[in-house]
Design an enzyme around this catalytic site. Structure first.
Site, mmCIF file in Angstrom:
data_model
loop_
_atom_site.group_PDB
_atom_site.id
_atom_site.type_symbol
_atom_site.label_atom_id
_atom_site.label_comp_id
_atom_site.label_asym_id
_atom_site.label_seq_id
_atom_site.Cartn_x
_atom_site.Cartn_y
_atom_site.Cartn_z
ATOM 1 C CE1 TYR A 121 -4.037 -2.319 4.900
ATOM 2 C CE2 TYR A 121 -3.079 0.158 4.433
ATOM 3 C CZ TYR A 121 -3.794 -1.445 4.063
ATOM 4 O OH TYR A 121 -4.048 -1.620 2.640
ATOM 5 C CB SER B 29 -0.671 0.091 1.271
ATOM 6 O OG SER B 29 -1.582 1.456 1.600
HETATM 7 P P1 NAD Z 1 -11.687 -6.067 0.312
HETATM 8 O O1 NAD Z 1 -11.884 -5.724 1.460
HETATM 9 O O2 NAD Z 1 -12.585 -5.550 -0.949
HETATM 10 O O3 NAD Z 1 -10.949 -7.595 -0.311
HETATM 11 C C1 NAD Z 1 -10.399 -8.178 0.631
HETATM 12 C C2 NAD Z 1 -10.692 -9.679 0.820
HETATM 13 O O4 NAD Z 1 -9.740 -10.430 1.470
HETATM 14 C C3 NAD Z 1 -12.252 -9.835 1.019
HETATM 15 O O5 NAD Z 1 -12.669 -10.983 -0.154
HETATM 16 C C4 NAD Z 1 -12.036 -10.679 2.421
HETATM 17 O O6 NAD Z 1 -13.063 -11.972 2.703
HETATM 18 C C5 NAD Z 1 -10.698 -11.463 2.248
HETATM 19 N N1 NAD Z 1 -9.968 -11.662 3.334
HETATM 20 C C6 NAD Z 1 -9.954 -11.103 4.683
HETATM 21 N N2 NAD Z 1 -9.024 -11.656 5.539
HETATM 22 C C7 NAD Z 1 -9.039 -12.908 4.847
HETATM 23 C C8 NAD Z 1 -8.409 -13.913 5.443
HETATM 24 N N3 NAD Z 1 -7.875 -14.232 6.861
HETATM 25 N N4 NAD Z 1 -7.985 -15.130 4.629
HETATM 26 C C9 NAD Z 1 -8.507 -15.190 3.204
HETATM 27 N N5 NAD Z 1 -9.086 -14.143 2.861
HETATM 28 C C10 NAD Z 1 -9.198 -12.752 3.728
HETATM 29 O O7 NAD Z 1 -10.271 -5.336 -0.010
HETATM 30 P P2 NAD Z 1 -9.423 -4.654 -1.344
HETATM 31 O O8 NAD Z 1 -9.659 -3.207 -1.116
HETATM 32 O O9 NAD Z 1 -9.895 -5.290 -2.667
HETATM 33 O O10 NAD Z 1 -7.889 -4.724 -0.954
HETATM 34 C C11 NAD Z 1 -7.168 -5.705 -1.460
HETATM 35 C C12 NAD Z 1 -5.610 -5.718 -1.135
HETATM 36 O O11 NAD Z 1 -4.901 -4.513 -1.433
HETATM 37 C C13 NAD Z 1 -5.573 -5.801 0.693
HETATM 38 O O12 NAD Z 1 -4.346 -6.321 1.007
HETATM 39 C C14 NAD Z 1 -5.574 -4.339 0.930
HETATM 40 O O13 NAD Z 1 -4.757 -4.026 1.979
HETATM 41 C C15 NAD Z 1 -4.675 -3.939 -0.518
HETATM 42 N N6 NAD Z 1 -4.931 -2.298 -0.621
HETATM 43 C C16 NAD Z 1 -6.151 -1.838 -0.770
HETATM 44 C C17 NAD Z 1 -6.241 -0.528 -1.249
HETATM 45 C C18 NAD Z 1 -7.556 0.137 -1.433
HETATM 46 O O14 NAD Z 1 -7.554 1.357 -1.485
HETATM 47 N N7 NAD Z 1 -8.682 -0.617 -1.633
HETATM 48 C C19 NAD Z 1 -5.029 0.531 -0.849
HETATM 49 C C20 NAD Z 1 -3.999 -0.276 -0.807
HETATM 50 C C21 NAD Z 1 -3.748 -1.498 -0.741
#
Ligand code: NAD
Length: 253
Positions: A159, A144
């Site tokens: 985080y 991130s």
């Molecule tokens: P999201 O919440 O839409 O999806 C996350 C998924 O991970 C969900 O389907 C959830 O069920 C699954 N999950 C959570 N805990 C779990 C576990 N213990 N085992 C298996 N699955 C699990 O999130 P997103 O926004 O699509 O984020 C995806 C990745 O990108 C994450 O690692 C997040 O930190 C990173 N990220 C997101 C953003 C953003 O702005 N959305 C920015 C930077 C980084």
């Protein structure tokens, strides 16, 4: 060697509006067979069904808690029995937490590290030996912008620290497994339009974050998915240990 005879594993690929599901779709469109591992079994199966239908590849959705080694082993046994060998892993499962540092508990801290760091370890540790054996692999971590610029988006210190741990993990692993035909890279998204903030980033708070984004809007999951797909291609064999920003200019370095 072609990736049409290989499988890409996407953790956390269930979430309907998430980066993982968009990435699984983009990888499938590029020819990969897909395994979606997610805590939420119904969403993992729904994603697999949608992917197989849309891209005409083989896809399975399996329940998996990445924080639990036994759960990871069980899920990968299912993948092993159903799909071609794993050539790519996208460590996407992640959770965030906005709790300020002076209020954070050891339990909150451990939970964030359990999914983002230990979870990525559990799946990567289980899959890399097979990649070494086959002499080919692609691993991508979802870090991130918070790791690079010291928070300031939504996630708090836990985080940012966990996402920075992923960067060190990816870089050291890249060095170690490079000789085996395996690349390891990270993507560092800024604010992407998904449900990870669970509706808690709205109004003035969201406007304040967007004020720091030169392109003036949130990113789309597709922006991240396309980059990951590029990093997973066999042709992309000379890019490793790198971190790619997808942040609309919110952090330029
Ligand atoms: P999201 O919440 O839409 O999806 C996350 C998924 O991970 C969900 O389907 C959830 O069920 C699954 N999950 C959570 N805990 C779990 C576990 N213990 N085992 C298996 N699955 C699990 O999130 P997103 O926004 O699509 O984020 C995806 C990745 O990108 C994450 O690692 C997040 O930190 C990173 N990220 C997101 C953003 C953003 O702005 N959305 C920015 C930077 C980084």
């Amino acid at each position: 060697m072609s990736h049409t005879d290989k499988t890409a594993v996407v953790t956390g690929g269930g979430s309907t509006r998430g980066i993982g599901r968009a990435t699984a779709h983009a990888l499938a469109a590029d020819g990969w067979n897909i395994a979606v591992l997610d805590l939420d079994e119904a969403s993992a199966k729904d994603a697999a069904h949608e992917i197989a239908e849309r891209a005409g590849v083989e896809a399975v959705g399996v329940a998996c808690d990445v924080t639990d080694e036994a759960s990871v082993q069980a899920a990968l046994t299912v993948v092993d029995g159903a799909l071609p060998p794993v050539g790519a892993l996208v460590n996407n499962a992640g959770i965030t937490s906005p709790v300020p540092f002076v209020e954070v508990s050891g339990q909150d801290w451990d939970r964030v590290f359990a999914v983002n760091v230990r979870g990525a370890y559990n799946v990567t540790r289980a899959l890399v030996p097979g990649m070494v054996e086959r002499g080919f692999g692609r691993v991508v971590f979802l870090s991130s912008v918070s790791a690079e610029r010291g928070g300031g988006v939504f996630g708090g210190v836990a985080y940012s620290a966990a996402k920075a741990a992923q960067l060190g993990f990816a870089r050291a692993l890249a060095r170690e497994v490079g000789p085996h035909g395996i690349t390891v890279n990270s993507v560092a998204p800024g604010l992407i339009d998904t449900d990870i903030t669970a509706g808690k980033l709205t109004g003035e708070r969201e406007a304040a974050v967007l004020a720091g984004v030169p392109v003036g809007h949130k990113g789309r999951t597709r922006d991240v998915a396309d980059l990951i797909t590029y990093l997973c291609r066999e042709e992309t064999s000379y890019v490793t240990g790198a971190t790619y920003d997808v942040n609309g200019g919110s952090h330029i370095h």
